[in-house]
Scaffold this motif. Structure first.
Motif, PDB file in Angstrom:
ATOM      1  N   HIS A  57      25.516   5.784 -22.460  1.00 24.43           N
ATOM      2  CA  HIS A  57      25.654   7.157 -21.970  1.00 24.43           C
ATOM      3  C   HIS A  57      24.603   7.463 -20.910  1.00 24.43           C
ATOM      4  CE1 HIS A  57      28.746   7.778 -24.811  1.00 24.43           C
ATOM      5  NE2 HIS A  57      27.987   7.946 -25.877  1.00 24.43           N
ATOM      6  N   TRP A  58      23.397   6.934 -21.102  1.00 27.58           N
ATOM      7  CA  TRP A  58      22.329   7.113 -20.098  1.00 27.58           C
ATOM      8  C   TRP A  58      22.738   6.460 -18.786  1.00 27.58           C
ATOM      9  CZ3 TRP A  58      17.443   3.719 -19.651  1.00 27.58           C
ATOM     10  CH2 TRP A  58      16.521   4.290 -18.743  1.00 27.58           C
ATOM     11  N   PHE A  59      23.260   5.252 -18.844  1.00 23.27           N
ATOM     12  CA  PHE A  59      23.706   4.560 -17.638  1.00 23.27           C
ATOM     13  C   PHE A  59      24.773   5.385 -16.913  1.00 23.27           C
ATOM     14  CE2 PHE A  59      22.861   0.206 -19.866  1.00 23.27           C
ATOM     15  CZ  PHE A  59      21.502   0.422 -19.759  1.00 23.27           C
TER      16      PHE A  59
ATOM     17  N   MET B 188      32.072  -0.542 -15.594  1.00 19.86           N
ATOM     18  CA  MET B 188      30.656  -0.604 -15.244  1.00 19.86           C
ATOM     19  C   MET B 188      30.135  -2.016 -15.485  1.00 19.86           C
ATOM     20  SD  MET B 188      27.379   1.422 -16.929  1.00 19.86           S
ATOM     21  CE  MET B 188      28.365   2.837 -17.283  1.00 19.86           C
ATOM     22  N   HIS B 189      29.370  -2.532 -14.526  1.00 19.16           N
ATOM     23  CA  HIS B 189      28.746  -3.848 -14.671  1.00 19.16           C
ATOM     24  C   HIS B 189      27.236  -3.668 -14.609  1.00 19.16           C
ATOM     25  CE1 HIS B 189      27.878  -8.109 -12.890  1.00 19.16           C
ATOM     26  NE2 HIS B 189      27.650  -8.055 -14.183  1.00 19.16           N
ATOM     27  N   VAL B 190      26.567  -4.000 -15.711  1.00 17.99           N
ATOM     28  CA  VAL B 190      25.124  -3.807 -15.844  1.00 17.99           C
ATOM     29  C   VAL B 190      24.437  -5.161 -15.945  1.00 17.99           C
ATOM     30  CG1 VAL B 190      23.286  -2.832 -17.284  1.00 17.99           C
ATOM     31  CG2 VAL B 190      25.439  -1.585 -16.980  1.00 17.99           C
ATOM     32  N   VAL B 191      23.300  -5.285 -15.270  1.00 17.23           N
ATOM     33  CA  VAL B 191      22.434  -6.447 -15.447  1.00 17.23           C
ATOM     34  C   VAL B 191      21.209  -6.003 -16.243  1.00 17.23           C
ATOM     35  CG1 VAL B 191      20.855  -8.052 -14.299  1.00 17.23           C
ATOM     36  CG2 VAL B 191      23.167  -7.716 -13.402  1.00 17.23           C
ATOM     37  N   LEU B 192      21.003  -6.629 -17.383  1.00 15.53           N
ATOM     38  CA  LEU B 192      19.805  -6.394 -18.190  1.00 15.53           C
ATOM     39  C   LEU B 192      18.751  -7.389 -17.730  1.00 15.53           C
ATOM     40  CD1 LEU B 192      18.462  -4.920 -20.571  1.00 15.53           C
ATOM     41  CD2 LEU B 192      19.444  -6.638 -22.081  1.00 15.53           C
TER      42      LEU B 192
ATOM     43  N   ASP C 194      26.686  -2.463 -10.823  1.00 17.73           N
ATOM     44  CA  ASP C 194      26.533  -1.010 -10.751  1.00 17.73           C
ATOM     45  C   ASP C 194      25.109  -0.563 -11.038  1.00 17.73           C
ATOM     46  OD1 ASP C 194      29.384  -0.156 -10.315  1.00 17.73           O
ATOM     47  OD2 ASP C 194      29.627  -1.255 -12.193  1.00 17.73           O
ATOM     48  N   LEU C 195      24.419  -1.298 -11.898  1.00 15.85           N
ATOM     49  CA  LEU C 195      23.109  -0.839 -12.354  1.00 15.85           C
ATOM     50  C   LEU C 195      22.303  -2.007 -12.904  1.00 15.85           C
ATOM     51  CD1 LEU C 195      21.471   1.864 -12.962  1.00 15.85           C
ATOM     52  CD2 LEU C 195      22.376   1.683 -15.282  1.00 15.85           C
TER      53      LEU C 195
ATOM     54  N   ILE D 142      21.036  -1.493  -5.139  1.00 13.35           N
ATOM     55  CA  ILE D 142      21.523  -1.351  -6.517  1.00 13.35           C
ATOM     56  C   ILE D 142      20.575  -0.415  -7.272  1.00 13.35           C
ATOM     57  CG2 ILE D 142      22.064  -2.545  -8.669  1.00 13.35           C
ATOM     58  CD1 ILE D 142      22.358  -5.136  -7.030  1.00 13.35           C
ATOM     59  N   PRO D 143      21.091   0.640  -7.905  1.00 16.28           N
ATOM     60  CA  PRO D 143      20.212   1.528  -8.674  1.00 16.28           C
ATOM     61  C   PRO D 143      19.588   0.799  -9.870  1.00 16.28           C
ATOM     62  CG  PRO D 143      22.508   2.099  -9.039  1.00 16.28           C
ATOM     63  CD  PRO D 143      22.497   1.081  -7.941  1.00 16.28           C
TER      64      PRO D 143
END
Length: 402
Positions: A393-395, A1-5, A106-107, A129-130
């Motif tokens: 876990h939420w993601f 998973m790749h997340v952008v904050l 991913d998010l 992107i979600p």
């Protein structure tokens, strides 16, 4: 998973203390997932760096193994508040595209609903992107009262893939904004009567940094008089923090010999607060310690007999968590998540903007015998690592939900 904050509340080369708590989440989250930070900053010409040091912040930097990108957005005079999300989105869009070219995203998780969340949802819809949003405080309990910001906030809440908040109080505020008639399904069709689930993820506290220390030894190290009870408050000295009510309350504690108030922090009201102390005849009992680095705050916490948060509004006040981790009893206004965090064995909750009630609660707290270990135990499970796991876990749930 790749997340952008995605958040403007994050440290940078010039402001290392900015968004310290978002940084704590990111530090723990990076061990669970691939993570990039997009932390927009206002555009300031380099020739104005003398007056505005933020102009010196690089476009990209690495902060303790975190890749941090700083898109620069325009601040439009007189209409900046209403256009903040739009200018931020236009500035950040090419940066998000650049990050996605390096690795698929991913998010996007935006902290602060306005302007960050509004901008992030617009970018997410444009790029497919979600996006999930995390409410932190005034983005829900203050900004929706501004008529040009409210519709933007409601739009973002309706079109985000997931909604989160740091407290039940904020989650309730989000639901109040989301009347059933405004809810839309992801396909765009109306979905009357269905309210979304809002994930509540409270902030954590660094128990390795904030823990009980010998009070008298800490006071000597800080150069404070070891005698007499000390009430401490930490935060910006502005209207929202309600510090004037605390100073008025201290003036009412004439029956508590030698009680002193220590204020850590600075802000636009400092001069006015100093004058208030003088007018009430308690200047010698009010000590303005000024702004201090976050690494020094545990010492000030441990120097106190009682910590006080007289705020008029809050999200999830981390200073309360930090005081509790140090085993210091807390007297705080009943705002934000305070009543969710503060148990009877650890402190007293009072109505906001009530100096008399604050004085009585401080009197009770100073005269009571507290168990520091029991106070610390009330936040023993609230680590930043646990907080990051809840986000992770939420993601995952958001991405597997059709």
């Amino acid at each position: 998973m790749h997340v952008v904050l995605f958040t403007n509340a994050f440290p940078n080369a010039v402001e290392p203390q900015r968004g310290a708590f978002t940084f704590q989440i990111a530090q723990a989250l990076k061990d669970l997932t691939a993570l990039d930070i997009v932390a927009p900053l206002p555009f300031v010409p380099r020739w104005m760096a003398g007056r505005h040091p933020i102009a010196e912040v690089p476009a990209a930097e690495n902060i303790q193994r975190l890749a941090v990108y700083h898109p620069r957005y325009l601040v439009l005079p007189k209409i900046a508040g209403a256009t903040h999300a739009a200018t931020l989105a236009l500035a950040a869009l090419p940066w998000i595209r650049r990050i996605r070219r390096q690795k698929p995203i991913d998010l996007i998780n935006a902290h602060w609903i306005y302007p960050d969340g509004v901008a992030a949802v617009w970018i997410g819809r444009r790029l497919g992107i979600p996006v999930c949003l995390t409410a932190l405080g005034c983005d829900i309990n203050a900004y929706p009262k501004m008529h040009l910001r409210r519709p933007q906030i409601v739009w973002a809440l309706c079109h985000a893939r997931g909604l989160g908040a740091v407290s039940r109080n904020l989650a309730d505020g989000m639901l109040a904004l989301l009347q059933p008639k405004t809810i839309r399904s992801r396909s765009g069709s109306e979905s009357f009567g269905r309210m979304p689930e809002i994930r509540i993820i409270p902030n954590g506290v660094d128990g390795k940094r904030f823990f009980p220390l010998p009070t008298l030894e800490v006071r000597r190290n800080l150069g404070l008089d070891v005698e007499g009870p000390v009430v401490l408050t930490v935060g910006s000295q502005d209207e929202v923090k309600g510090t004037r009510y605390l100073i008025e309350a201290i003036a009412m504690l004439e029956d508590i010999p030698g009680v002193r108030l220590v204020l850590v922090g600075d802000g636009p009201l400092r001069g006015r607060l100093e004058r208030l102390g003088a007018e009430l005849g308690i200047s010698e009992r009010v000590f303005f310690a000024g702004k201090r680095g976050h690494t020094e705050i545990p010492l000030w916490m441990n120097a106190a007999d009682v910590f006080c948060l007289p705020s008029l509004r809050e999200g999830h006040p981390n200073v309360v968590m930090e005081a509790l981790a140090c085993g210091i009893p807390v007297v705080a206004s009943d705002v934000g998540a305070v009543s969710e965090v503060l148990r009877p064995e650890a402190g007293i909750v009072v109505p906001p903007a009530d100096a008399a009630a604050l004085a009585q609660a401080l009197r009770t707290a100073l005269q009571r015998s507290w168990n520091r270990n029991a106070i610390r135990n009330t936040v023993s499970g609230a680590s930043w690592e646990a907080c990051a796991r809840s986000y992770f876990h939420w993601f995952q749930e958001i991405l597997i939900t059709p």
